[in-house]
Motif scaffolding. Structure first.
Motif, short mmCIF file in Angstrom:
data_model
loop_
_atom_site.label_atom_id
_atom_site.label_comp_id
_atom_site.label_asym_id
_atom_site.label_seq_id
_atom_site.Cartn_x
_atom_site.Cartn_y
_atom_site.Cartn_z
N LYS A 259 1.15 -1.33 0.06
CA LYS A 259 0.05 -0.02 -0.11
C LYS A 259 0.90 1.26 -0.03
N GLU B 10 -4.21 2.25 -3.21
CA GLU B 10 -4.68 3.40 -2.38
C GLU B 10 -5.37 3.07 -1.20
N THR C 277 -7.55 -0.28 1.07
CA THR C 277 -7.76 -1.72 1.26
C THR C 277 -8.80 -1.86 2.10
N TYR C 278 -9.84 -2.70 1.93
CA TYR C 278 -11.10 -2.94 2.53
C TYR C 278 -11.13 -4.52 2.95
N VAL D 95 -12.21 -6.06 -0.81
CA VAL D 95 -11.46 -5.49 -2.26
C VAL D 95 -10.32 -4.50 -1.93
N THR E 113 -8.14 -1.00 -3.70
CA THR E 113 -8.05 -0.16 -4.86
C THR E 113 -6.83 0.17 -5.38
N ARG F 16 -4.87 3.34 -7.93
CA ARG F 16 -5.09 4.32 -8.57
C ARG F 16 -3.71 4.40 -9.52
N LEU G 260 -9.28 4.83 -10.90
CA LEU G 260 -9.42 4.23 -9.79
C LEU G 260 -9.89 2.99 -10.23
N LYS G 261 -9.13 1.87 -10.10
CA LYS G 261 -9.59 0.37 -10.43
C LYS G 261 -9.53 -0.43 -8.97
N SER G 262 -10.65 -1.29 -9.07
CA SER G 262 -10.83 -2.16 -7.85
C SER G 262 -10.63 -3.55 -8.37
N SER H 209 -10.52 -7.93 -6.15
CA SER H 209 -10.66 -8.55 -5.02
C SER H 209 -9.54 -9.22 -4.67
#
Length: 73
Positions: A14, A37, A39-40, A43, A45, A47, A54-56, A58
């Protein structure tokens, strides 16, 4: 490797500039540079540097090797 290890590895990357290869459907391969950018739970993301999108993705994309980190620049 399991999902938890992938999450830890993604968190280590990150904020760093990296180069990625995404193996999409129907043999479409996309290479791009960017920064992880966010972390969840399910998923994360990225940049992109080229067009600031911005791409996501999994964590399973990394686990299944659909998204590969090529190198850090």
């Amino acid at each position: 490797m399991n999902i938890e290890k992938v999450k830890l590895r993604v968190n280590e990357y990150k904020g760093k500039k990296l180069h990625f290869r995404f193996n999409g459907s129907r043999n479409q391969i996309e290479e791009f540079s960017g920064i992880i950018e966010g972390t969840y739970d399910y998923v994360f993301t990225i940049r992109t540097h080229e067009n600031n999108f911005l791409k996501s993705f999994s964590y399973s994309d990394v686990l299944m090797k659909k998204l590969v980190v090529l190198n850090g620049n």
